[in-house]
Design a protein around this motif. Structure first.
Motif, PDB file in Angstrom:
ATOM      1  N   LEU A 137      59.238  20.026  -1.508  1.00  0.00           N
ATOM      2  CA  LEU A 137      59.892  20.131  -2.579  1.00  0.00           C
ATOM      3  C   LEU A 137      60.922  21.108  -2.499  1.00  0.00           C
ATOM      4  O   LEU A 137      62.008  20.863  -3.366  1.00  0.00           O
ATOM      5  CB  LEU A 137      58.877  20.738  -3.676  1.00  0.00           C
ATOM      6  CG  LEU A 137      57.613  19.768  -3.846  1.00  0.00           C
ATOM      7  CD1 LEU A 137      56.533  20.497  -4.819  1.00  0.00           C
ATOM      8  CD2 LEU A 137      57.923  18.547  -4.445  1.00  0.00           C
ATOM      9  N   ALA A 138      60.894  22.444  -1.886  1.00  0.00           N
ATOM     10  CA  ALA A 138      61.903  23.137  -1.899  1.00  0.00           C
ATOM     11  C   ALA A 138      63.219  22.462  -1.332  1.00  0.00           C
ATOM     12  O   ALA A 138      64.217  22.721  -1.849  1.00  0.00           O
ATOM     13  CB  ALA A 138      61.344  24.332  -1.073  1.00  0.00           C
ATOM     14  N   ALA A 139      63.027  21.515  -0.319  1.00  0.00           N
ATOM     15  CA  ALA A 139      64.279  21.023   0.142  1.00  0.00           C
ATOM     16  C   ALA A 139      65.113  20.055  -0.858  1.00  0.00           C
ATOM     17  O   ALA A 139      66.446  19.884  -0.758  1.00  0.00           O
ATOM     18  CB  ALA A 139      63.766  19.946   1.155  1.00  0.00           C
ATOM     19  N   GLN A 140      64.404  19.811  -2.068  1.00  0.00           N
ATOM     20  CA  GLN A 140      64.791  19.098  -3.069  1.00  0.00           C
ATOM     21  C   GLN A 140      65.180  19.770  -4.392  1.00  0.00           C
ATOM     22  O   GLN A 140      65.253  19.438  -5.496  1.00  0.00           O
ATOM     23  CB  GLN A 140      63.853  17.807  -3.395  1.00  0.00           C
ATOM     24  CG  GLN A 140      63.734  16.949  -2.328  1.00  0.00           C
ATOM     25  CD  GLN A 140      65.127  16.230  -1.923  1.00  0.00           C
ATOM     26  OE1 GLN A 140      66.123  16.029  -2.614  1.00  0.00           O
ATOM     27  NE2 GLN A 140      65.340  15.902  -0.623  1.00  0.00           N
ATOM     28  N   GLY A 141      65.040  21.352  -4.037  1.00  0.00           N
ATOM     29  CA  GLY A 141      65.257  22.203  -5.306  1.00  0.00           C
ATOM     30  C   GLY A 141      63.979  22.097  -6.386  1.00  0.00           C
ATOM     31  O   GLY A 141      64.316  22.240  -7.597  1.00  0.00           O
ATOM     32  N   GLN A 142      62.775  21.648  -5.934  1.00  0.00           N
ATOM     33  CA  GLN A 142      61.787  21.648  -6.894  1.00  0.00           C
ATOM     34  C   GLN A 142      60.486  22.265  -6.435  1.00  0.00           C
ATOM     35  O   GLN A 142      60.451  23.126  -5.446  1.00  0.00           O
ATOM     36  CB  GLN A 142      61.207  20.164  -7.065  1.00  0.00           C
ATOM     37  CG  GLN A 142      62.345  19.063  -7.501  1.00  0.00           C
ATOM     38  CD  GLN A 142      61.909  17.872  -7.528  1.00  0.00           C
ATOM     39  OE1 GLN A 142      61.183  17.203  -6.952  1.00  0.00           O
ATOM     40  NE2 GLN A 142      62.854  17.015  -8.360  1.00  0.00           N
ATOM     41  N   MET A 143      59.469  22.537  -7.057  1.00  0.00           N
ATOM     42  CA  MET A 143      58.199  23.472  -6.879  1.00  0.00           C
ATOM     43  C   MET A 143      57.013  23.083  -7.570  1.00  0.00           C
ATOM     44  O   MET A 143      57.049  22.143  -8.470  1.00  0.00           O
ATOM     45  CB  MET A 143      58.677  24.816  -7.347  1.00  0.00           C
ATOM     46  CG  MET A 143      58.678  25.084  -8.798  1.00  0.00           C
ATOM     47  SD  MET A 143      59.129  26.931  -9.123  1.00  0.00           S
ATOM     48  CE  MET A 143      58.919  26.658 -10.903  1.00  0.00           C
ATOM     49  N   LEU A 144      55.846  23.452  -7.175  1.00  0.00           N
ATOM     50  CA  LEU A 144      54.593  23.385  -7.997  1.00  0.00           C
ATOM     51  C   LEU A 144      54.674  24.325  -9.081  1.00  0.00           C
ATOM     52  O   LEU A 144      54.426  25.796  -8.683  1.00  0.00           O
ATOM     53  CB  LEU A 144      53.580  23.500  -7.106  1.00  0.00           C
ATOM     54  CG  LEU A 144      53.262  22.355  -6.035  1.00  0.00           C
ATOM     55  CD1 LEU A 144      52.220  22.555  -4.972  1.00  0.00           C
ATOM     56  CD2 LEU A 144      53.093  20.977  -6.653  1.00  0.00           C
ATOM     57  N   ALA A 145      54.955  24.218 -10.288  1.00  0.00           N
ATOM     58  CA  ALA A 145      55.244  25.202 -11.242  1.00  0.00           C
ATOM     59  C   ALA A 145      53.870  26.112 -11.462  1.00  0.00           C
ATOM     60  O   ALA A 145      54.066  27.136 -12.017  1.00  0.00           O
ATOM     61  CB  ALA A 145      55.620  24.680 -12.750  1.00  0.00           C
TER      62      ALA A 145
END
Length: 354
Positions: free
Chosen positions: A85-93
């Protein structure tokens, strides 16, 4: 870039082996102890049963960043998911606690724990869109989907969040993901507990980029997350002492120095409730932490008296969770009987007789 689905043949073989083990155990009324990464094994009552190893059932099944959904097998390490997720600028909120690199997606969902972002981004169960499980007969059941607005039928997949494996063996889970904030900042304030709580309640009513509010018994700690301009403006308005964001990782993982004790209670209450003893608190005052040297059963009564509930995150043995009223316990038993009629999946992990 979307992640390619893992091999269906491998998935079927792994799931088939697990299903056969469960069906055999059900026929013989032989209890099974579900084993994943082992990092959350201390959360819950001990289970006597044959180990059912599920950590090998792993891999990202589907991930398209544009859809804001990731589907992974239960044995997939949470750290692997977070790196993807971090590689795509995302996260588990919902910011799941990490109790070690071996923690798995299945264990994360089964314990149902959420981190400091929970009051601002929602709980783990709110981010589960669907799940595939094996029930206590070894049957494969699929609930929900991969679309947030899929509301057909009862949201049975959300029962998996916090069920500690008592209702089914999780095979796959689909999770909603969020963009990572562009900017973050951490602030500390010299405020005693009650003053800090009232101040936090006031701030949470406003459109500020808050993503954390923790009190360590002496100081109030706030985290800001959002756009760069919004974070800078909130920093300038709130003041306080700038501090390192690593504090929030320690709070998330229960590794903060003030949370290190032989016994650690987690007490959930309404934000305005006041417990009869001092605590550390998170979630703007809705989640309390009570470090102790030994287990005091009076904590369960104190939590119930203010409309809350308590659980032992550390230092428990045979009694971990808030005792349930008889009618609610009967409901739990009916759900357990519907999904695991022979009672072979993690029996007693939550409560004796469940």
């Amino acid at each position: 870039m979307p992640t390619s689905p893992a091999s269906d043949l491998t998935d079927a073989d792994q799931a088939g082996e697990l299903a056969d083990r469960i069906a055999q155990a059900a026929a013989a009324a032989r209890p099974l102890r579900i084993v994943g990464g082992g990092t959350r094994a201390a959360y819950g009552r001990p289970v006597a049963g044959e180990p059912l190893e599920v950590a090998g059932h792993r891999g990202v099944v589907a991930y398209d960043p544009s859809e804001l959904v990731i589907t992974a097998r239960a044995g997939t390490p949470v750290a692997e998911i977070e790196r993807a997720l971090a590689a795509q600028g995302q996260m588990l909120a919902f910011e799941p606690p990490a109790f070690g690199q071996g923690g798995t997606v299945g264990g994360m969902v089964a314990t149902g724990l959420s981190g400091p972002r929970r009051p601002f981004s929602g709980a783990l169960r709110d981010h589960v869109l669907g799940a595939k499980i094996l029930d206590g007969r070894g049957r494969t059941l699929s609930f929900g989907g991969t679309v947030f607005k899929n509301v057909a039928g009862f949201d049975a997949f959300r029962l998996m969040a916090g069920s500690l494996g008592c209702l089914g063996v999780i095979l796959e889970v689909s999770l909603r993901v969020f963009p990572r904030p562009r900017a973050e900042a951490a602030l500390a304030f010299e405020l005693p507990g009650e003053s800090a709580r009232l101040r936090t309640v006031e701030l949470m009513r406003r459109p500020l980029p808050l993503s954390g509010a923790f009190h360590d018994g002496e100081r109030l700690h706030l985290r800001l997350s959002g756009g760069e301009a919004a974070v800078r403006a909130a920093q300038a308005e709130l003041g306080g002492e700038a501090e390192d964001l690593s504090l929030w990782t320690a709070v998330r993982d229960l590794a903060h120095p003030r949370l290190r004790a032989p016994v650690l209670w987690r007490i959930s209450t309404p934000p305005t409730a006041r417990l009869p003893f001092p605590t550390l608190w998170d979630w703007g005052g809705a989640q309390h932490w009570l470090p102790a040297q030994e287990v005091d059963p009076a904590v369960w009564g104190a939590a119930q008296a203010v409309g809350g509930h308590a659980a032992l995150v550390r230092g428990g043995s045979d009694r971990i969770f808030q005792p349930l009223p008889e009618a609610l316990f009967a409901l739990h038993r009916r759900i357990k009987a519907g999904l695991d009629p022979a009672g072979v999946l993690n029996p007693g992990r939550m409560y004796e007789g469940l």
